[in-house]
Scaffold this motif. Structure first.
Motif, PDB file in Angstrom:
ATOM      1  N   UNK A 267       6.743 -24.937  12.002  1.00  0.00           N
ATOM      2  CA  UNK A 267       6.276 -24.267  10.797  1.00  0.00           C
ATOM      3  C   UNK A 267       5.805 -25.222   9.702  1.00  0.00           C
ATOM      4  N   UNK A 268       6.615 -26.233   9.355  1.00  0.00           N
ATOM      5  CA  UNK A 268       6.327 -27.016   8.153  1.00  0.00           C
ATOM      6  C   UNK A 268       5.118 -27.956   8.272  1.00  0.00           C
ATOM      7  N   UNK A 269       4.868 -28.606   9.424  1.00  0.00           N
ATOM      8  CA  UNK A 269       3.632 -29.383   9.506  1.00  0.00           C
ATOM      9  C   UNK A 269       2.391 -28.537   9.256  1.00  0.00           C
ATOM     10  N   UNK A 270       2.376 -27.299   9.815  1.00  0.00           N
ATOM     11  CA  UNK A 270       1.239 -26.403   9.585  1.00  0.00           C
ATOM     12  C   UNK A 270       1.177 -25.967   8.122  1.00  0.00           C
ATOM     13  N   UNK A 271       2.341 -25.698   7.541  1.00  0.00           N
ATOM     14  CA  UNK A 271       2.373 -25.258   6.142  1.00  0.00           C
ATOM     15  C   UNK A 271       1.875 -26.362   5.205  1.00  0.00           C
ATOM     16  N   UNK A 272       2.343 -27.603   5.420  1.00  0.00           N
ATOM     17  CA  UNK A 272       1.894 -28.720   4.587  1.00  0.00           C
ATOM     18  C   UNK A 272       0.416 -29.022   4.816  1.00  0.00           C
ATOM     19  N   UNK A 273      -0.063 -28.767   6.037  1.00  0.00           N
ATOM     20  CA  UNK A 273      -1.459 -29.038   6.367  1.00  0.00           C
ATOM     21  C   UNK A 273      -2.421 -28.211   5.514  1.00  0.00           C
ATOM     22  N   UNK A 277       3.556 -23.988   0.040  1.00  0.00           N
ATOM     23  CA  UNK A 277       4.860 -24.469  -0.393  1.00  0.00           C
ATOM     24  C   UNK A 277       5.912 -24.208   0.678  1.00  0.00           C
ATOM     25  N   UNK A 278       6.792 -25.183   0.949  1.00  0.00           N
ATOM     26  CA  UNK A 278       7.828 -24.986   1.972  1.00  0.00           C
ATOM     27  C   UNK A 278       8.903 -23.989   1.554  1.00  0.00           C
ATOM     28  N   UNK A 279       9.006 -23.677   0.255  1.00  0.00           N
ATOM     29  CA  UNK A 279      10.052 -22.768  -0.213  1.00  0.00           C
ATOM     30  C   UNK A 279       9.524 -21.352  -0.414  1.00  0.00           C
ATOM     31  N   UNK A 280       8.814 -20.849   0.615  1.00  0.00           N
ATOM     32  CA  UNK A 280       8.235 -19.504   0.517  1.00  0.00           C
ATOM     33  C   UNK A 280       9.255 -18.392   0.699  1.00  0.00           C
ATOM     34  N   UNK A 294      -3.931 -19.156  10.445  1.00  0.00           N
ATOM     35  CA  UNK A 294      -5.352 -18.836  10.335  1.00  0.00           C
ATOM     36  C   UNK A 294      -6.109 -19.946   9.615  1.00  0.00           C
ATOM     37  N   UNK A 295      -5.532 -20.449   8.524  1.00  0.00           N
ATOM     38  CA  UNK A 295      -6.180 -21.519   7.760  1.00  0.00           C
ATOM     39  C   UNK A 295      -6.144 -22.847   8.512  1.00  0.00           C
ATOM     40  N   UNK A 296      -4.991 -23.154   9.105  1.00  0.00           N
ATOM     41  CA  UNK A 296      -4.813 -24.450   9.753  1.00  0.00           C
ATOM     42  C   UNK A 296      -5.781 -24.655  10.912  1.00  0.00           C
ATOM     43  N   UNK A 297      -6.087 -23.584  11.613  1.00  0.00           N
ATOM     44  CA  UNK A 297      -6.982 -23.673  12.763  1.00  0.00           C
ATOM     45  C   UNK A 297      -8.308 -22.970  12.497  1.00  0.00           C
ATOM     46  N   UNK A 298      -8.755 -23.017  11.240  1.00  0.00           N
ATOM     47  CA  UNK A 298      -9.990 -22.321  10.854  1.00  0.00           C
ATOM     48  C   UNK A 298     -11.205 -22.850  11.604  1.00  0.00           C
ATOM     49  N   UNK A 299     -11.177 -24.137  11.970  1.00  0.00           N
ATOM     50  CA  UNK A 299     -12.306 -24.705  12.709  1.00  0.00           C
ATOM     51  C   UNK A 299     -12.261 -24.350  14.188  1.00  0.00           C
TER      52      UNK A 299
END
Length: 457
Positions: A267-273, A277-280, A294-299
């Motif tokens: 979860x957190x590598x994708x979230x930071x990418x 925020x990690x404290x969601x 969706x955002x992390x793999x937008x390309x």
């Protein structure tokens, strides 16, 4: 009288019991608790608490279950010898039964998200995902339907018994869960800026250590191992007399910690990418993460779609392995106490927990009048079981094993009736007894007071 069923292999014992412990508490609750409590510092304290609190509590329940060779209520009754201590077992069964009902609601949400991923509905901006979850949780039909479906799947496993049902399913589900975890972790850790998420998980910042972080980790270690729900005690009743309880508890705790940490790496590598925020908080899984993937793999939209789908399949598998053990607590109790067939007992549990689940789901907004004192029925079930019953049952079990049950009985079970005679095991037994008599009850009392708001860090 028919011979009592038992697990057919050591692997079956470990995977089934680990499946009981590994659930949404690891894949959902652990990541958001880690995010809210400083990352690596929380993990470090959590692992320490699992060793000092979790493993001794697990062994205590294993001792009761294997010695009793019966459902949780009867096992405690056998050891209690007609004293009020027998009530602990009944409380454990009741706790497991009530948790099954509302836990199935959250498990049902996971199935809905699989379906939504398959038909392409999990696409949009952050506000869309928030609206989607709100509409799902307050819908009068969909969550109830998915709750019944996942309880129906659980029934089909439980009705086949210990070896052909629970053990066989665990041997399939647990390896699949690990494979999915590793696939998603690999994809997440290869994203740009993923190293910030990895650093958040593994580089402790001691300035973030507070009393609340310690108490939060202490509570998470207790709940994530399925302690005091009757699950461990019931499964231990299917252990053979050759099963090494200490080794099994240690292996299960190791798997539990490994899955929890892998969930963080997922979860957190994708979230930071993508700068999330990690404290969601609790919304991390159902609202934040679909948008993150969706955002992390937008390309690479297809990869993003597959990762999102696999993630919710993973969540559903984790939920199912825990539901199996929760369901079995009540099924074994009804089967043995009412002296009816396993299928009949499993059907009774499935129907009654489906009704509880339906009311819990409807209380989240679909039907008015299912809220009391500002809490929905769902929240009341969560509060009463998680913050009241679990600590009480865990505390009393430690007192029962440490102070009431004759030490020779505890020692015989701990050492497999003396077959584990090495000096190391004798020292381990004395350490176990010390932890169960003094450390664990104090830790659980701290958890109880913290959860009720009487103790702040």
């Amino acid at each position: 009288m028919a011979e009592r069923a038992n697990f057919g292999s050591k692997l079956g014992v470990i995977l089934a019991t680990a499946g009981s412990a590994v659930g949404l508490g690891n894949v959902w609750r652990f990541p958001y608790m880690t995010g809210e409590n400083g990352g690596a510092v929380f993990i470090m304290i959590y692992v320490m608490c699992v060793v000092l609190l979790g493993i001794p509590c697990m062994i205590s329940e294993f001792i009761v279950g294997r010695y009793g060779q019966a459902n949780t209520a009867r096992a405690y009754r056998k050891l209690a010898g007609g004293t009020p201590w027998a009530l602990i077992g009944y409380m454990g069964v009741l706790t497991g039964f009530l948790i099954t009902g509302y836990y199935a609601v959250v498990s049902g949400w996971c199935l809905q998200y699989i379906w939504a991923s398959l038909i392409g509905h999990l696409q949009g901006d952050p506000e869309y995902f928030k609206t989607y979850f709100t509409e799902l949780s307050t819908d009068p039909v969909k969550p109830v339907l998915w709750t019944v479906i996942i309880l129906g799947i659980t029934y089909l496993i439980i009705e086949h018994g210990v070896r052909d049902g629970i053990e066989r399913a665990s041997k399939l589900l647990m390896p699949t869960l690990f494979i999915l975890l590793l696939i998603i972790v690999g994809a997440s850790c290869m994203l740009p800026n993923a190293d910030k998420g990895i650093e958040f998980l593994f580089k402790p910042d001691m300035s973030k250590f507070t009393g609340d972080v310690f108490l939060g980790a202490l509570g998470q270690s207790f709940y994530s191992l399925s302690i005091a729900m009757g699950c461990l005690c019931t499964y231990a009743s299917y252990f053979s007399h050759y099963t090494n309880l200490t080794k099994s508890a240690s292996q299960i705790a190791l798997i539990d910690c490994l899955v929890a940490i892998l969930a963080g790496l997922m979860i957190f590598p994708a979230a930071f990418s993508v700068g999330v925020s990690p404290d969601s908080g609790p919304s991390l899984i159902f609202i934040t993460l679909p948008n993150v993937f969706q955002q992390a793999f937008s390309s690479m939209p297809l990869v993003g779609y597959c990762i999102s789908l696999l993630f919710f399949v993973l969540l559903s598998l984790a939920a199912l392995t825990s539901l199996m053990s929760l369901h079995e607590v009540s099924t074994a109790f009804i089967h043995e106490e009412m002296r009816i067939s396993r299928k009949q007992a499993a059907l009774i549990v499935t129907i009654t927990t489906s009704i509880i689940g339906a009311f819990c789901s409807l209380s989240l907004g679909a039907v008015e009048g299912l809220a009391f004192l500002g809490k929905s029925l769902f929240d009341w079930f969560d509060f009463i079981t998680g913050q009241v019953f679990l600590p009480i049952v865990g505390f009393l079990t430690c007192i029962f094993i440490g102070w009431f049950v004759p030490h020779h009985i505890v020692r015989d079970e701990f050492t497999n009736r003396g077959s584990l005679k090495s000096a190391g095991y004798i020292h381990l037994f004395h350490l176990f007894l010390f932890l169960v008599k003094y450390v664990c009850p104090l830790a659980i009392l701290l958890i109880f007071l913290h959860q009720l708001g009487f103790l702040k860090g």
